[in-house]
Design an enzyme around this catalytic site. Structure first.
Site, short mmCIF file in Angstrom:
data_model
loop_
_atom_site.label_atom_id
_atom_site.label_comp_id
_atom_site.label_asym_id
_atom_site.label_seq_id
_atom_site.Cartn_x
_atom_site.Cartn_y
_atom_site.Cartn_z
N GLY A 142 1.57 11.07 -0.38
CA GLY A 142 0.16 10.60 -0.37
C GLY A 142 -0.39 10.85 1.04
CD GLN A 173 -2.65 9.81 6.51
OE1 GLN A 173 -2.77 9.75 5.19
NE2 GLN A 173 -1.45 10.14 6.94
CB CYS A 208 2.84 7.29 7.77
SG CYS A 208 1.03 7.66 7.92
CG LEU A 209 2.48 13.32 5.45
CD1 LEU A 209 1.50 14.09 4.76
CD2 LEU A 209 3.73 14.19 6.08
CG HIS A 219 1.41 4.45 2.87
ND1 HIS A 219 2.55 4.30 3.64
CD2 HIS A 219 0.65 5.28 3.35
CE1 HIS A 219 2.52 5.17 4.71
NE2 HIS A 219 1.31 5.88 4.69
CD GLU A 220 -1.48 7.76 1.44
OE1 GLU A 220 -2.36 7.80 2.35
OE2 GLU A 220 -0.15 7.94 1.46
CG HIS A 261 -3.71 5.70 5.80
ND1 HIS A 261 -3.39 5.66 7.29
CD2 HIS A 261 -2.49 5.95 5.17
CE1 HIS A 261 -2.28 6.16 7.32
NE2 HIS A 261 -1.60 6.37 6.39
NI NI Z 1 0.17 7.18 5.69
#
Ligand code: NI
Length: 154
Positions: free
Chosen positions: A46, A51, A88-89, A130-131, A134
């Site tokens: 995701g 991000q 998380c990226l 999670h997304e 953000h």
């Molecule tokens: Ni993330």
């Protein structure tokens, strides 16, 4: 399509509340395409717009079943609990066991501006939570109940 830079933890852009998308135009389609390519390149499941430095309420998810796009999402209902590993990226090398809802009902718009709703469970429910976090400036670490070493991941 193009791979964009992924903003890392510590950059204040990750702590801001995103604004809704107002125009469903070509710029949005390009952003969604780029986000998907960036997510695949980073081997994530995701990616949210902040991000890549864009403070709009947009995220993409692919847990292996194909691309899902969420514009101006709203989580309508959650139930159950799951405890599982998460990363998380934007936080490379950091993983933890988080507590998340097992079931989620979410409503959002697609790239054409059509509204849809979806019931999700398990990994998909976790990814949506999670997304969506953000978009409100919240990182997954706030949900960690136990840190884990990357070597513990299976
Ligand atoms: Ni993330």
């Amino acid at each position: 399509m193009a791979i964009r830079n992924i903003v890392k933890e510590g950059d204040p852009v990750l702590n801001k509340v995103c604004r809704p998308v107002e125009k469903f135009d070509d710029k949005l389609k390009t952003l969604l395409d780029d986000m998907y390519e960036t997510m695949l390149n980073g081997e994530g499941v995701g990616l949210a717009a902040p991000q890549v430095g864009i403070l709009r309420r947009i995220f993409v998810i692919d847990i292996g079943d194909g691309l899902l796009e969420f514009v101006n999402p709203k989580i309508l209902k959650t139930s159950g609990v799951q405890e599982s590993s998460e990363g998380c990226l934007s936080c490379p090398g950091e993983f933890g066991i988080t507590k998340r809802p097992m079931y989620v009902t979410v409503e959002a718009y697609n790239r054409e501006g059509d509204r849809f709703s979806m019931n999700a469970e398990g990994l998909l429910a976790k990814a949506i939570c999670h997304e969506n976090d953000h978009l409100d400036g919240i990182l997954f670490k706030e949900h960690i109940i136990r840190k884990i070493d990357p070597s513990e991941l299976q």
